[in-house]
Design a protein around this motif. Sequence first.
Motif, short mmCIF file in Angstrom:
data_model
loop_
_atom_site.label_atom_id
_atom_site.label_comp_id
_atom_site.label_asym_id
_atom_site.label_seq_id
_atom_site.Cartn_x
_atom_site.Cartn_y
_atom_site.Cartn_z
N ASN A 47 0.87 -1.18 0.00
CA ASN A 47 0.00 0.00 0.00
C ASN A 47 0.90 1.23 0.00
N THR A 48 1.01 1.89 -1.15
CA THR A 48 2.10 2.81 -1.41
C THR A 48 1.72 4.27 -1.22
N CYS A 49 2.77 5.10 -1.08
CA CYS A 49 2.63 6.55 -0.92
C CYS A 49 3.50 7.23 -1.96
N HIS A 50 3.01 8.33 -2.53
CA HIS A 50 3.73 9.02 -3.59
C HIS A 50 4.35 10.33 -3.11
N CYS A 83 -1.20 5.27 -3.74
CA CYS A 83 -0.99 6.41 -4.62
C CYS A 83 0.01 6.15 -5.74
N VAL A 84 1.05 5.34 -5.48
CA VAL A 84 1.95 4.98 -6.57
C VAL A 84 1.22 4.13 -7.59
N ALA A 85 0.35 3.25 -7.12
CA ALA A 85 -0.48 2.45 -8.03
C ALA A 85 -1.33 3.36 -8.91
N GLN A 86 -1.92 4.38 -8.30
CA GLN A 86 -2.75 5.32 -9.06
C GLN A 86 -1.93 6.06 -10.10
N ALA A 87 -0.73 6.49 -9.72
CA ALA A 87 0.10 7.29 -10.61
C ALA A 87 0.74 6.47 -11.72
N GLU A 88 1.15 5.24 -11.41
CA GLU A 88 1.91 4.43 -12.37
C GLU A 88 1.02 3.52 -13.21
N GLY A 89 -0.09 3.05 -12.62
CA GLY A 89 -1.03 2.21 -13.36
C GLY A 89 -0.40 0.97 -13.96
N GLU A 91 1.95 0.64 -15.94
CA GLU A 91 3.42 0.67 -16.04
C GLU A 91 4.05 -0.24 -15.00
N ILE A 92 3.39 -0.41 -13.84
CA ILE A 92 3.91 -1.30 -12.81
C ILE A 92 3.97 -2.73 -13.33
N MET A 93 2.91 -3.16 -13.99
CA MET A 93 2.90 -4.53 -14.54
C MET A 93 3.90 -4.68 -15.69
N ARG A 94 4.10 -3.62 -16.43
CA ARG A 94 5.05 -3.69 -17.54
C ARG A 94 6.47 -3.85 -17.01
N ARG A 95 6.80 -3.08 -15.96
CA ARG A 95 8.15 -3.14 -15.42
C ARG A 95 8.37 -4.35 -14.52
N THR A 170 -3.66 11.76 -7.44
CA THR A 170 -3.71 10.37 -7.01
C THR A 170 -4.93 10.04 -6.15
N ARG A 171 -5.44 11.02 -5.41
CA ARG A 171 -6.61 10.81 -4.54
C ARG A 171 -7.87 11.45 -5.08
#
Length: 436
Positions: A47-50, A83-89, A91-95, A170-171
């Motif tokens: 559960n991430t923070c940006h 929030c990192v999940a919201q921002a990166e979308g 791209e997280i799965m790609r990387r 993000t929120r």
Amino acid sequence: MAPKKLYIKTYGCQMNVYDSERMAEAMGGEGYETTERPEDADMILLNTCHIREKAAEKVYSELGRYKGLKAARPDLKIGVAGCVAQAEGEEIMRRQPMVDLVVGPQSYHRLPEMEAKVRSGGKALDTDFPEEDKFDHLKGRPKAKRGPTAFLTVQEGCDKFCAFCVVPYTRGAEVSRPAERVLTEARDLVERGVREITLLGQNVNAYHGHDGGLAGLIHALAEVDGLERIRFTTSHPNDMDEALIEAHGTCDKLMPYLHLPVQAGSDKILKRMNRQHTAEQYLRLIERLRAARPDLHLSGDFIVGFPEETEADFQATLDLIEAVEYGSAFSFKYSERPGTPAAERPQVPEDEKDDRLQRLQALLTKQQRSLQDAMVGRDVHVLFEKPGRLPGQMVGKSEYLHAVHVETSGILPGDLARIRIESSGPNSLKGVMHPL
């Protein structure tokens, strides 16, 4: 069947702590129990923070630590929330292709359906800002005993668009939970042993779920039997209305501690930050708050090295700190957040940021120690939370949010006692039971 195990690692603010609790509850309805060891988990959720510097890279680094676990146990599910999940979308799965699901902070009530999709062999991504209220869709909290303190989210999102901040992206926009739902959750927490509730929001004093705003909600919560203490965080100076100022003087259950970020003391920098207030307006607000509650302890946030900040601008921040006298504060060097206006401006050299941060923190530490030392000889009311490090020692928080430890028998977590402060340490106070 044995219960499945869920490991959640929480980054950042108190709201993320609250969100992680609710995610655990949502997955508890699907047969998951939480574990403290990722090695034992059937599902790992970050559960991430940006807010912090290089937040996304730190998440990718953390994910890299789980590659061995995933390789050894292909059925292990790995998710990124917050929030990192919201921002990166995606791209997280790609990387990191081993990631099975990505969910933003407004969609985590959909975790059970997403986990079911992953179990059937798919990937799940949800970074929407759904129209439905996620709190309405979460299962009720299990009736397990709770500790004496709890967070309760009442407001999310922000409409201020400070030039350094990613929260509006993000929120999302400001939304408030209806007061009756907040009160229902508060009563449930009290039934389970909670005696102090901290109301959470990205901009909590913009709360509008009660006709009387946040002050009206606080007064309503004060009527809940068994709830002894109320706090709230984080506030914006522009939304500190007269009713909320007055509540600090009239509501006995509202604790005399306020986190009220200002970020800088230079009007030029405040304008460039899009804070929409001046240093003088902030100082006048502090005067009004202290007139309502003279013993109010203040906490703040400060950013040094904001783009175009000069030494004179920084000195204005030090002058404001001297004028206010903070009991505690959070301070940071400015770091760019992609997509925010400030990231595109000329940056202050890192060595200047480092120098200014050290000087600012030295002043804040001096003020914190001075105000803490001034508590020696005073009586405070301490809500005890847990055993201390030494045998027979209990630790709790005073009304001013100071950590207080007492060596005594007969005190249990949840007890509220009058304590006389005997000494002040670097980060805590030592006390004894108030003599009769």
